[in-house]
Design a protein around this motif. Structure first.
Motif, short mmCIF file in Angstrom:
data_model
loop_
_atom_site.label_atom_id
_atom_site.label_comp_id
_atom_site.label_asym_id
_atom_site.label_seq_id
_atom_site.Cartn_x
_atom_site.Cartn_y
_atom_site.Cartn_z
N LEU A 312 0.96 -1.20 -0.32
CA LEU A 312 0.14 0.27 0.28
C LEU A 312 0.70 1.03 -0.26
CD1 LEU A 312 -3.05 -0.85 1.92
CD2 LEU A 312 -2.47 -0.54 0.39
N THR A 313 2.02 0.70 0.50
CA THR A 313 2.61 2.70 0.88
C THR A 313 4.16 2.33 0.28
OG1 THR A 313 3.17 2.08 3.07
CG2 THR A 313 1.30 3.35 3.05
N LYS A 314 4.75 1.17 0.32
CA LYS A 314 5.71 0.34 -0.68
C LYS A 314 7.13 1.40 0.62
CE LYS A 314 4.98 0.14 -4.83
NZ LYS A 314 4.45 -1.79 -5.29
N LYS A 315 6.61 0.97 2.21
CA LYS A 315 7.49 1.05 2.98
C LYS A 315 6.95 -0.48 4.11
CE LYS A 315 7.29 6.11 3.53
NZ LYS A 315 6.48 7.69 4.08
N ARG A 316 8.29 0.03 4.77
CA ARG A 316 7.56 -1.68 5.78
C ARG A 316 8.50 -1.22 6.75
NH1 ARG A 316 11.30 -2.99 1.31
NH2 ARG A 316 10.99 -5.11 0.53
N ILE A 317 7.50 -1.92 7.68
CA ILE A 317 7.36 -1.50 9.18
C ILE A 317 7.99 -1.78 9.87
CG2 ILE A 317 5.70 -1.80 11.52
CD1 ILE A 317 2.82 -2.10 9.48
N PHE A 318 8.61 -2.86 9.83
CA PHE A 318 9.59 -4.18 10.64
C PHE A 318 10.79 -3.63 9.37
CE2 PHE A 318 5.45 -6.02 11.56
CZ PHE A 318 5.40 -5.47 12.91
N LYS A 319 11.79 -3.94 10.46
CA LYS A 319 13.08 -4.03 9.43
C LYS A 319 12.76 -5.43 8.24
CE LYS A 319 15.83 -1.70 12.53
NZ LYS A 319 17.33 -1.57 13.24
N MET A 320 12.60 -6.77 9.07
CA MET A 320 12.42 -7.60 9.12
C MET A 320 11.21 -8.63 8.54
SD MET A 320 15.08 -10.68 7.85
CE MET A 320 14.76 -11.94 6.20
N ALA A 321 10.32 -9.45 8.45
CA ALA A 321 9.05 -10.50 9.33
C ALA A 321 10.02 -11.22 9.17
CB ALA A 321 7.86 -9.54 8.36
N PRO A 322 9.14 -12.48 10.22
CA PRO A 322 8.75 -12.59 11.03
C PRO A 322 8.98 -10.98 11.86
CG PRO A 322 8.64 -15.18 10.24
CD PRO A 322 9.49 -13.71 9.45
N LEU A 323 8.14 -11.06 13.24
CA LEU A 323 9.01 -10.56 14.11
C LEU A 323 10.52 -10.59 14.77
CD1 LEU A 323 8.19 -7.64 15.24
CD2 LEU A 323 6.50 -9.88 17.11
N HIS A 324 10.91 -11.94 15.49
CA HIS A 324 12.49 -12.21 15.60
C HIS A 324 13.14 -11.79 13.73
CE1 HIS A 324 10.72 -16.04 13.43
NE2 HIS A 324 12.46 -16.32 12.87
N HIS A 325 13.21 -11.92 13.68
CA HIS A 325 13.90 -11.37 12.65
C HIS A 325 14.50 -9.82 12.44
CE1 HIS A 325 15.28 -14.81 10.99
NE2 HIS A 325 14.01 -14.70 9.90
N HIS A 326 13.40 -8.84 13.21
CA HIS A 326 13.57 -7.33 13.49
C HIS A 326 13.96 -7.85 14.38
CE1 HIS A 326 11.56 -3.59 14.12
NE2 HIS A 326 11.83 -3.57 14.91
N PHE A 327 14.00 -8.28 15.77
CA PHE A 327 14.27 -7.81 16.83
C PHE A 327 15.90 -8.23 16.68
CE2 PHE A 327 10.49 -7.62 18.39
CZ PHE A 327 10.15 -6.83 19.68
N GLU A 328 16.13 -9.44 15.84
CA GLU A 328 17.71 -9.88 15.75
C GLU A 328 18.01 -8.87 14.76
OE1 GLU A 328 19.71 -13.81 14.52
OE2 GLU A 328 17.02 -13.03 13.42
N LEU A 329 17.71 -7.82 13.88
CA LEU A 329 18.57 -7.44 12.92
C LEU A 329 18.25 -5.35 13.45
CD1 LEU A 329 16.60 -7.87 9.50
CD2 LEU A 329 18.75 -8.32 9.93
N SER A 330 18.04 -5.39 15.07
CA SER A 330 18.00 -4.12 15.49
C SER A 330 18.82 -4.28 16.64
CB SER A 330 16.21 -4.24 17.14
OG SER A 330 15.67 -4.34 15.85
N GLY A 331 19.77 -5.58 16.75
CA GLY A 331 20.97 -6.14 17.36
C GLY A 331 21.04 -6.79 18.87
N TRP A 332 19.87 -7.37 19.09
CA TRP A 332 19.44 -8.83 19.55
C TRP A 332 19.87 -9.48 19.53
CZ3 TRP A 332 13.49 -8.68 22.00
CH2 TRP A 332 12.98 -7.42 22.74
#
Length: 359
Positions: A312-332
């Motif tokens: 819809l917007t060509k923007k991503r909410i998360f750095k990567m989905a599923p959610l656990h990958h978002h937190f991995e890419l956030s440095g966890w």
């Protein structure tokens, strides 16, 4: 087997009377499944390694996962084998609920097996086309739901909500498509969650602990009346099945903990999710199971929101989905993500169980 063929000998050997008790058979079903997993796990892993049944890793995922390439997959076979042996020994096979639960385990496991096999033979992470996998999932889900609709309890179409003692609505025929969607959703949600060492299987253990409690209470007329939850004669046998799933899952976690020696593959994740949803349908906890497996819901919804947002917007909410990958890419670190998600999963399970009293 013990219950059907050995229990009748109780008139000659009274200690066999313990086989009457669901709690006794449930405890030993967990022990049996755990023992089978420990006994055959190393052999299965070695066989998978020799057959070069290695996991293909997504190139667009966290780069730390690339080193996991080649780790044996299809470890879900270990769990299905463990559960099959355990329920064969300890379950009452005249019980309708047991047959439906076991059919869900095998049916979704078969779809996952084909998907994993294609991934391995093609040496990539594609597997079955998405449409083919969904067709298979819907086919198995429809078979399960129609079995429950035609041969299950007369209240099967009633909608029960947490905090309400009585059903709020009789869905009638509408229950069929909604139940099918729930089974397919839960199967895919567990599959999406299975992306880090020990993550999905740890959460599955917590879910089955909660379901073991619920099925036992639902199968007891006295306890269900006290708590104000629907009573289903014979559903207590599902506690034995749930405990077998717990034993098999704990056994698998022994080998799947970081760094993983084996991955469950789709043969494991699809079957686990399908069984969770199927059991929830049989004891009328279709809505509550979304709370029990709250992390699975969050993981699945993160993918849905990510796709919708990008389309819809060509923007991503998360750095990567599923959610656990978002937190991995956030440095966890991977282990930090896993343990924190386990903690959240445990909280969801406790909250769900507390609703049985608050009605």
């Amino acid at each position: 087997m013990f219950y059907k063929f050995i229990y009748p000998l109780v008139k000659y050997f009274t200690p066999l009377n313990v086989l009457r008790y669901i709690t006794f058979r449930g405890a030993y079903s967990a022990i049996t499944a755990l023992f089978i997993a420990f006994l055959f796990g190393p052999r299965i892993i070695e066989a998978l390694r020799k057959l070069k049944v290695g996991q293909a890793i997504r190139s667009d995922g966290p780069q730390t996962h690339l080193q996991k390439g080649g780790t044996p997959t299809m470890g879900g076979v270990m769990m299905i084998l463990s559960v099959a042996v355990s329920v064969f020994l300890w379950q009452d096979w005249n019980n309708f609920y047991v047959w439906v639960a076991f059919s869900a385990l095998v049916g979704f496991g078969a779809i996952g097996f084909v998907d994993d096999y294609l991934k391995v033979t093609r040496k990539n992470s594609a597997g079955l086309p998405a449409w083919a996998k969904l067709v298979g999932q819907f086919a198995v889900a429809i078979a399960i739901v129609m079995s429950l609709y035609n041969y299950g309890d007369e209240r099967i179409t009633y909608l029960y909500l947490p905090f309400f003692k009585n059903p709020v609505l009789d869905l009638g025929y509408l229950w069929i498509p909604l139940a099918v969607l729930l089974v397919v959703w839960e199967s895919n949600a567990v599959n999406l969650t299975d992306g880090l060492d020990g993550l999905a299987i740890g959460l599955v253990i917590m879910v089955f602990i909660a379901l073991a409690v619920i099925t036992y209470l639902s199968g007891r007329a006295d306890y269900s009346a006290y708590l104000g939850i629907p009573y289903f004669a014979g559903s207590g046998e599902l506690m034995i099945f749930c405990l077998a799933m717990i034993g098999a899952s704990v056994g698998f976690l022994w080998f799947n903990s970081h760094p993983a020696e084996v991955f469950m593959g789709d043969v494991g994740s699809l079957s686990l999710g399908g069984v969770i949803a199927t059991i929830s349908l049989m004891v009328k906890k279709e809505v509550l199971v979304l709370i029990i497996g709250g992390v699975f819901l969050l993981e699945g919804m993160s993918v849905v929101l990510q796709v919708l947002s990008y389309k819809l917007t060509k923007k991503r909410i998360f750095k990567m989905a599923p959610l656990h990958h978002h937190f991995e890419l956030s440095g966890w670190a991977e282990t930090k993500v896993v343990i924190r998600f386990w903690i959240i999963g445990g909280l969801f399970a406790l909250i769900a169980l507390s609703t049985l009293k608050i009605q």
